[in-house]
Design an enzyme around this catalytic site. Structure first.
Site, PDB file in Angstrom:
ATOM      1  N   CYS A  51      -6.325   2.808   2.295  1.00 41.44           N
ATOM      2  CA  CYS A  51      -4.853   2.187   1.753  1.00 41.44           C
ATOM      3  C   CYS A  51      -4.177   2.446   1.151  1.00 41.44           C
ATOM      4  CB  CYS A  51      -6.611   0.954   0.834  1.00 41.44           C
ATOM      5  SG  CYS A  51      -5.850  -0.052   0.177  1.00 41.44           S
TER       6      CYS A  51
ATOM      7  N   HIS B 298     -11.156  -0.558   3.841  1.00 42.28           N
ATOM      8  CA  HIS B 298     -12.112   1.309   2.589  1.00 42.28           C
ATOM      9  C   HIS B 298     -13.664   1.537   3.816  1.00 42.28           C
ATOM     10  CE1 HIS B 298      -9.072   0.948  -0.564  1.00 42.28           C
ATOM     11  NE2 HIS B 298      -9.181  -0.351  -0.282  1.00 42.28           N
TER      12      HIS B 298
ATOM     13  N   GLU C  77     -15.168   3.779   2.204  1.00 46.17           N
ATOM     14  CA  GLU C  77     -15.903   4.360   1.354  1.00 46.17           C
ATOM     15  C   GLU C  77     -16.706   3.668   0.482  1.00 46.17           C
ATOM     16  OE1 GLU C  77     -13.030   4.302   1.367  1.00 46.17           O
ATOM     17  OE2 GLU C  77     -11.833   3.362  -0.647  1.00 46.17           O
TER      18      GLU C  77
END
Lengths: 272, 792
Positions: free
Chosen positions: A97, A232, A234
């Site tokens: 990002c 993302h 994660e």
């Protein structure tokens, strides 16, 4: 190389905010991960002690000019030479990002002819405009060059969330064709936005959440050791982070984001 | 300024104010000219105090007193005396809100009503801090900045009890977005402009700080045209053994964060006044300027200082700036303070001492640091690129001394500062009677349902929610939007700790429309709604927060509606055994268009022992049974259905606490046993809307029979379908769990009312067996999404 010997540095500056969950994802896979303020990295001058460098998500320095631009200039001014050495030594860099925006602004991505002194691409304001937080699908396009996705089968559809207002990947209009060809020829194209069945978004919102050129969501450099993406991973690591886990009959152990972290770790384990 | 009242004292801008020689009229003139917002009774108290001292006050002193005694800082109305109905209520806060908590005495409350945020225990080692703020006045004048600094302020409240902010929630109230421009009085901004600014401001601050915005609501009411309602909430997590609150004399006062400027001067006096045509011009400087990145850095530094246990106390700088932060800290620890204003770093030169002392510039925190730790604390701030300075120290004498360029500019005894004259107000209740509507029951309710789904208070707020990052930190386990169709989950669930399955459920309840009829039942309904939203996902051991947005308490009728709401808060918090742990009031919400509709927001915080059992609201499987739990009454007063028909009505929904509590417990038990596949609370739009939402969120249709719905005194299809009776749920249960589920509900009002169908449509059979609703999921969804599809 042994898994537990792998050292990951998750960098941060004022405004970085996805560092903790990024570190958590790496640690879950048994490697050493450390969150490091960029000031501290400059002070220590020990970048080469790490195998993987991560620029995580956030709003570095408030992103008060084009997203990622301030941190990119900062990092090139303070750590430019070390970073180039890090890359040339075939160490690995991931930008998620805001981190992807930094890598593009700093000239590391797409990096057709090495680190470019000026940005060769841009992550522009979304179209439709505005911040957008939603889960999207990605198709894995890479044929094995990218160290962060080499374990993921070509053509596999992944599901991850995006959350940004400046994620529209673009080239300068007059270079669009040429650069796209180079991306494809060099095997630098990694992820494209698609629907759940793997059909490309063809620019349609919200399947393509930001109006990216050619539905591009993530790319790597020609060597495959620098990788940036807008979604993302994660936030899609554990099963319970997925938006529809309450509908699943059989709980999966992990979300699709794990594949990315796993790929780079296995790359290091197997090839070093 | 009238010369005789002010004497310039120094080479820098410091004035002595001739209070001693002033007449009552002149005292009021002084209060008005200095913008301190003190009334005559209070000015007389000040005069008396300085007469005893034998000297005139400086402007710094008067400003300090004005800030400390403001409604915003001191909550004069909630702490004052109210004469109502022949009785004298000494402090609404103590009599109702705090009393509920004191009566319940839950062992899991760690620190309640003590600091800026309440703290409850999460598990053995961790606590959860929570606070909800109002930021109505600033948002009316400058929507973006007002809302952004509202979020910034509440995050600092949570940081101010050493907690790491982990989630934000925002409940907003606007005027109708299609409000006629012609009817807009001068100085009032159009609801659409306010809406866009407020939503952008909230998103910008939360997103930039990397704190997920996980819960909220948007409500529309005519009275919000002149008085926008902005509630900003924040939840934080802290290791309880790192909680420090033991400042003592000689501890250093450290001011950290952003620089101090002219923004946010007199924010609190402004917030305690009525908005007028001139608010824009007079009060624009009262709105602060937001810089979320400064606060992000500040947060990192403070959490490190907490973990290293270097400081002895902390508080945020909010309303009243330094003047209230320093004074309140000194008061709390029974000491005094010396402050040197020239040590406060400024954005630009030229601020008068009083401006430095009361400025509400954002992103600042105040720490008390033992002298031996000072260097370490400053070093932590430096490493995070945060400016921090020692600006004074706490002293053993209970007196506040403020210096500027070596000169003493203020000296006030702390006890005086915290003993403003008690306000005595009178409340007078007039019950409201609206026309009880009589209209014929429509034959076909499909169109009515579609219209209800599209009505602003029910329609999807997806276009707003997606502009807030609700996933950052990666711990949002139940998201605000559920499934591909983005159905509305009843509560958000966080999994705050990596090594534990324990979860935190956050929900809210608000029913301003009921308050038009009776604020007592409005408050009761809001409490019930917040709790049932929490219960619906699996929450229990629930703690509540109360946030009041009311008109001027100087109007006896407005005040009586406040008293009645507070009474309900006590009655139902004790009945449900859900203590209040924090709250905030915003009064004087008056504009040229009139008084705000009394608006009580109840926020509920529940614990979920194992998040793997959390339930979402979307239907899961064809063939499963649909149950309605709870009885439906003839209570359509204030309902969305009546509003659609152009009425308010009188039959406001009641709360039957004994029955409700049994229902909540049974639902919790059923969830724990894994019997519940989907659960949704029934609120605005009643059974019809809840069923539609569950159906399109899950992508399957439903077949429902109104004959089977447990009702009392109801014989119309439309009323059964759209009544908003409290304490009700729609529950999906599989055929094989049927018996076990029903056993849990024995003795309660419940009924299996239908099934999940393969056909993608909602089909409802009426009381006489004929089809009253038959709508495709696509149509239902399209109507629900259409209203706000392109507003932001």
């Amino acid at each position: 190389m042994k898994r537990e010997e792998i050292k990951v540095s998750v960098l941060r500056v004022g405004g970085t905010n996805c560092d903790a969950e990024t570190k958590r994802a790496f640690e879950e896979l048994g490697v050493q991960a450390e969150i490091l303020h960029a000031n501290e990295l400059v002070r220590r001058g020990n970048l080469l002690e790490y195998h993987v460098l991560v620029f995580p998500g956030g709003f570095s320095y408030g992103d008060y000019v084009r997203a990622g631009a301030i941190w990119a200039k900062w990092i090139m001014a303070k750590l430019g030479e070390e970073l180039k050495a890090f890359v040339n030594e075939n160490r690995f860099t991931l930008g998620i990002c805001n981190g992807f925006q930094v890598l593009v602004e700093a000239g590391f991505l797409p990096g057709f002819d090495g680190v470019s002194p000026y940005p060769e691409a841009v992550l522009a304001t979304n179209f439709p405009p505005g911040y957008n937080c939603r889960w999207i699908h990605l198709k894995h396009e890479n044929r094995g060059k990218c160290a962060f996705t080499w374990k993921i089968p070509h053509g596999k559809v992944l599901r991850l969330p995006v959350a940004h207002s400046e994620g529209r990947f673009m080239f300068a209009k007059e270079k669009e064709k040429e650069f796209l060809k180079r991306l494809c020829d060099n095997d630098q194209l990694v992820f494209r936005y698609c629907d759940r069945n793997g059909e490309y978004a063809e620019g349609r919102f919200p399947t393509n959440p930001n109006g990216s050129f050619y539905d591009i969501a993530g790319i790597c450099n020609p060597e495959g050791n620098i990788f940036g993406l807008m979604p993302h991973p994660e936030r899609a690591f554990y099963w319970w982070q997925q938006p529809d886990w309450t509908r699943q009959k059989q709980m999966l152990q992990y979300g699709d984001g794990k594949l990315i972290f796993e790929s780079i770790i296995e790359y290091l384990v197997e090839k070093f | 300024m009238s010369i005789s009242l002010y004497i310039r004292r120094k080479t820098f801008p410091l004035f002595e104010v001739n209070v001693l020689g002033a007449s009552d009229q002149q005292l009021l003139e002084i209060s008005r000219e200095l913008g301190v917002g003190l009334n005559l009774q209070e000015m007389n108290r000040v005069q008396e105090f300085f007469r005893r001292k034998g000297r005139n006050p400086t402007d710094v002193e008067l400003q300090t007193i004005g800030q400390t005694w403001s409604e915003h800082c001191f909550h004069k109305t909630f702490k004052g005396v109210i004469k109502f109905d022949g009785e004298e209520i000494d402090s609404l806060f103590r009599t109702y809100i705090a009393k509920a908590t004191n009566d319940l005495k839950p062992r899991w409350c760690f620190s309640i009503f003590e600091d800026n945020a309440g703290i409850i225990r999460f598990d053995k080692s961790y606590g959860v801090a929570v606070k909800v703020e109002t930021h109505n006045h600033p948002s009316a004048v400058e929507p973006f900045g007002g809302a952004a600094t509202g979020v910034g302020g509440v995050i600092r409240d949570v940081l101010g009890v050493w907690a790491d902010p982990i989630a934000c929630m925002d409940v907003l109230g606007f005027g109708p977005l299609n409000f006629d421009y012609e009817k807009l009085p001068p100085g009032v901004k159009h609801p659409k402009y306010v809406y866009m600014g407020v939503v952008a401001g909230i998103g910008s601050y939360g997103n930039n700080m990397g704190i997920p915005t996980v819960n909220g609501a948007i409500y529309f009411d005519e009275s919000y045209v002149g008085n926008v309602v902005v509630y900003c909430g924040c939840v934080g997590l802290l290791p309880l053994k790192k909680f420090r609150r033991n400042a003592k004399p000689e501890d250093i006062i450290v001011l950290a964060g952003g620089r101090t400027g002219c923004d946010g001067i007199h924010g609190v006096t402004f917030a305690s006044a009525v908005l007028t045509e001139k608010s824009e011009e007079v009060s624009r400087p009262a709105v602060q300027i937001a810089n979320p990145i400064e606060e992000e850095k500040l947060k990192r530094a403070i959490i490190r200082i907490r973990d290293l246990e270097l400081a002895s106390a902390i508080t945020d700088l909010g309303g009243g700036g330094l003047s209230s932060a320093v004074g309140e800290t000194a008061k709390r620890f029974g000491c005094g303070a010396v402050v040197e204003l020239d040590k406060v770093p400024l954005k630009y030169p030229g601020l008068a001492p009083w401006e430095i002392y009361v400025s509400e510039s954002q992103e600042r925190m105040l720490l008390a640091v033992p002298p031996e730790n000072l260097q370490k604390v400053l070093e932590v701030f430096r490493s995070e690129d945060v400016e921090a300075n020692a600006i004074g120290k706490y002293i053993s004498d209970e007196v506040l001394k403020v210096y500027y360029q070596g000169e003493k500019v203020a000296e006030i005894e702390i006890p005086f500062l915290f003993e403003p004259p008690k306000v005595v107000r009178t409340a007078e209740y007039k019950s409201k009677v609206f026309e009880e509507p009589t209209f014929e029951e429509p034959k076909n309710l499909t169109d009515t349902l579609l219209q209800l789904l599209a009505s602003p208070n029910i329609a999807s707020k997806e276009s707003v929610v997606r502009t807030y990052d609700h996933e950052v930190k990666g711990n949002t386990l139940l998201k605000p939007l559920q499934g591909e169709s983005a159905g509305p989950n009843d509560a958000a669930v966080l999994k705050p700790l990596d090594d534990s399955w324990k979860g935190l459920a956050i929900s809210c309840g608000m029913n301003p429309n009921y308050g038009k009829i009776d604020t007592y039942w409005m408050a009761a309904s809001a409490i019930d709604e917040a709790i049932r939203n929490n219960v619906a996902v699996g929450g229990r051991r629930i703690a509540l927060l109360d946030n009041f947005t009311w008109g001027s308490p100087e109007k006896p009728e407005v005040l009586s509606s406040l008293v009645r709401a507070c009474k309900a808060c006590y009655d139902f918090a004790t009945a449900f055994k859900t203590p209040f742990i924090s709250g905030k009031d915003s009064l004087y919400n008056e504009s040229p268009l009139g008084t705000v509709t009394p608006t009580l927001l109840i926020t509920a915080l529940g614990i979920i022992p194992d998040v793997r059992l959390v339930v979402s609201m979307d239907v899961k499987e064809v063939g499963d049974l649909i149950y309605v739990v709870g009885r439906t009454y003839n209570e359509l007063g204030g309902s969305e259905y009546y509003r659609l028909k152009g009425f308010v009505g009188n039959t406001v929904p009641k709360v039957r606490a004994k029955e409700a509590l049994k229902i909540f417990k049974a639902i919790t038990r059923a969830i724990d046993l894994g019997l519940v596949k989907a659960c949704h609370d029934l609120s605005e739009g009643g059974l019809g809307v809840a069923a539609a939402e569950m159906a399109f969120a899950g992508g399957y249709g439903m077949e429902l029979y109104l004959q089977k719905v447990p009702v009392e005194n109801l014989n119309r299809n439309d009323f059964v379908l759209f009544s908003e009776s409290n304490s009700r749920f729609l529950v999906e249960v599989s055929e094989k769990a049927k018996e076990e589920f029903e056993a849990l509900l024995r003795g309660l009002a419940y009924s299996e009312i239908g099934k999940i169908a393969k056909t993608p449509s909602l089909c409802v059979y009426g009381l006489s067996g004929d089809v009253v609703v038959d709508a495709s999921l696509n149509d239902l969804l399209a109507c629900w999404k259409r209203t706000f599809s392109s507003e932001v």
